[in-house]
Scaffold this active site. Structure first.
Site, PDB file in Angstrom:
ATOM      1  N   ARG A 161       0.928  -1.341   0.417  1.00 57.13           N
ATOM      2  CA  ARG A 161      -0.095  -0.067  -0.176  1.00 57.13           C
ATOM      3  C   ARG A 161       1.072   1.482   0.317  1.00 57.13           C
ATOM      4  O   ARG A 161       1.761   1.281   0.744  1.00 57.13           O
ATOM      5  CB  ARG A 161      -1.293  -0.239   1.261  1.00 57.13           C
TER       6      ARG A 161
ATOM      7  N   GLU B 283      -1.683   8.241  -3.973  1.00 59.54           N
ATOM      8  CA  GLU B 283      -2.384   8.282  -5.703  1.00 59.54           C
ATOM      9  C   GLU B 283      -4.242   8.826  -5.732  1.00 59.54           C
ATOM     10  O   GLU B 283      -4.067   8.757  -4.519  1.00 59.54           O
ATOM     11  CB  GLU B 283      -2.291   6.402  -6.172  1.00 59.54           C
TER      12      GLU B 283
ATOM     13  N   HIS C 161      -0.748   1.444 -10.272  1.00 59.82           N
ATOM     14  CA  HIS C 161      -1.051  -0.082  -9.492  1.00 59.82           C
ATOM     15  C   HIS C 161      -1.765  -1.377  -9.995  1.00 59.82           C
ATOM     16  O   HIS C 161      -3.167  -1.076 -10.914  1.00 59.82           O
ATOM     17  CB  HIS C 161      -2.060   0.689  -8.841  1.00 59.82           C
TER      18      HIS C 161
END
Length: 316
Positions: A236, A265, A283
């Site tokens: 993460r 993000e 991602h």
């Protein structure tokens, strides 16, 4: 039929399965739920299928007395965007999608290791810009991966999958740090302290997100890396203090980084974008058709179990 809110567009197979059992409202917006939408989701629907970034935090539950929704069937293994304790106190179950993401996420870790070590992104940018003048023996020399040491931070399902790939595919020595003892890492491996794991040739972070791991990768952690070390994060974004990472890269305290996730993000610091020794992916950890289908079907399975009053397969 019970009303189900799906907060992002899903693969067709997943939508079909959900619509067969629920009255589905599909939110066709790539952005996370806004604060008002979070509260409306709990008030106006019997169930919600949220995704990364849909921040169901204590204030949201506190603002909705007697919520209609009784389950948040999260799309993804990570659920640090949902306060599980606050949900439980509000009478709402939370589930996730473990297992389905393991191999795909481990594959991205190896992608980042190889791309960063062998300067693949930098080389492609040079070629596409028309700056490649031809092969020479000293052109774009990177770091050899085979036979090196990998330090894995977090030896859960994904950490073990990364270890298997590194050991079997590249003959790497595996050391790891984990908050609890791991009797069987699946490959020859040695459990060490965080500082020792950070001293490996390649450091890969595979811990869950949440309060316990927020900024686990900070200035002190990066100081334990060697100047030739390469840092990879597929966990993460907020596990990493991005300011500390940027400072370590600027100062030459570490050789490079490969990142698939970011602290804020989709905002990515311009300082990271400007660095040629950093590989940046948007991602992509689970971004394979069959994987995203499996994740969605697992979320729907949890929803159907709740609908039928059965035990939830993946309650968290």
């Amino acid at each position: 039929m019970q009303k189900l809110l799906i907060t992002r567009l899903m693969p067709p197979r997943v939508l079909e399965a959900a619509k067969a059992r629920f009255d589905v409202t599909l939110r066709d917006d790539p952005a996370p739920l806004a604060p008002a939408e979070l509260r409306a989701a709990l008030r106006d629907h019997d169930a919600v299928l949220p995704t990364l970034g849909d921040r169901f935090q204590p204030d949201v539950f506190a603002d909705v007395s007697q919520p209609r929704a009784k389950i948040l069937a999260n799309f993804g293994v990570g659920y640090n965007h949902i306060d599980v304790d606050a949900a439980r106190a509000a009478g709402i179950a939370v589930t996730n999608t473990p297992g389905a993401v393991t191999d795909a996420t481990a594959d991205i870790a190896l992608t980042l290791i190889l791309m960063t070590a062998r300067r693949a992104g930098e080389g492609e940018r040079m070629l596409r810009a028309g700056l490649w003048g031809g092969w020479t023996p000293t052109q774009m020399l990177g770091t050899h991966v085979s036979g090196k040491t990998v330090g894995i931070i977090g030896m859960g399902r994904i950490g073990k999958a990364i270890a298997r790939r590194c050991h079997a595919g590249f003959g790497m020595d595996v050391i790891f740090c984990n908050r609890s003892p791991v009797a069987d890492a699946g490959v020859p491996a040695r459990q060490v302290t965080l500082a020792e794991a950070m001293g490996a040739d390649f450091v890969v972070v595979a811990v869950p997100g949440g309060k316990a791991t927020h900024h686990l990768m900070n200035a002190e952690a990066f100081a334990a890396m060697k100047p030739s070390g390469i840092f990879v994060n597929i966990s993460r974004g907020d596990v990493v203090d991005e300011a500390a990472l940027i400072a370590a890269l600027h100062a030459g305290k570490i050789a490079g980084a490969g990142l698939d996730v970011f602290e804020f993000e989709p905002q990515v610091p311009s300082a990271l974008i400007a660095m040629e020794n950093v590989t940046l992916l948007p991602h992509l950890g689970t971004a394979a058709q069959e994987v995203r289908e499996d994740m969605g079907m697992m979320a729907v399975t949890n929803l159907i179990a709740h609908l039928e009053g059965r035990d939830l397969p993946n309650r968290v």
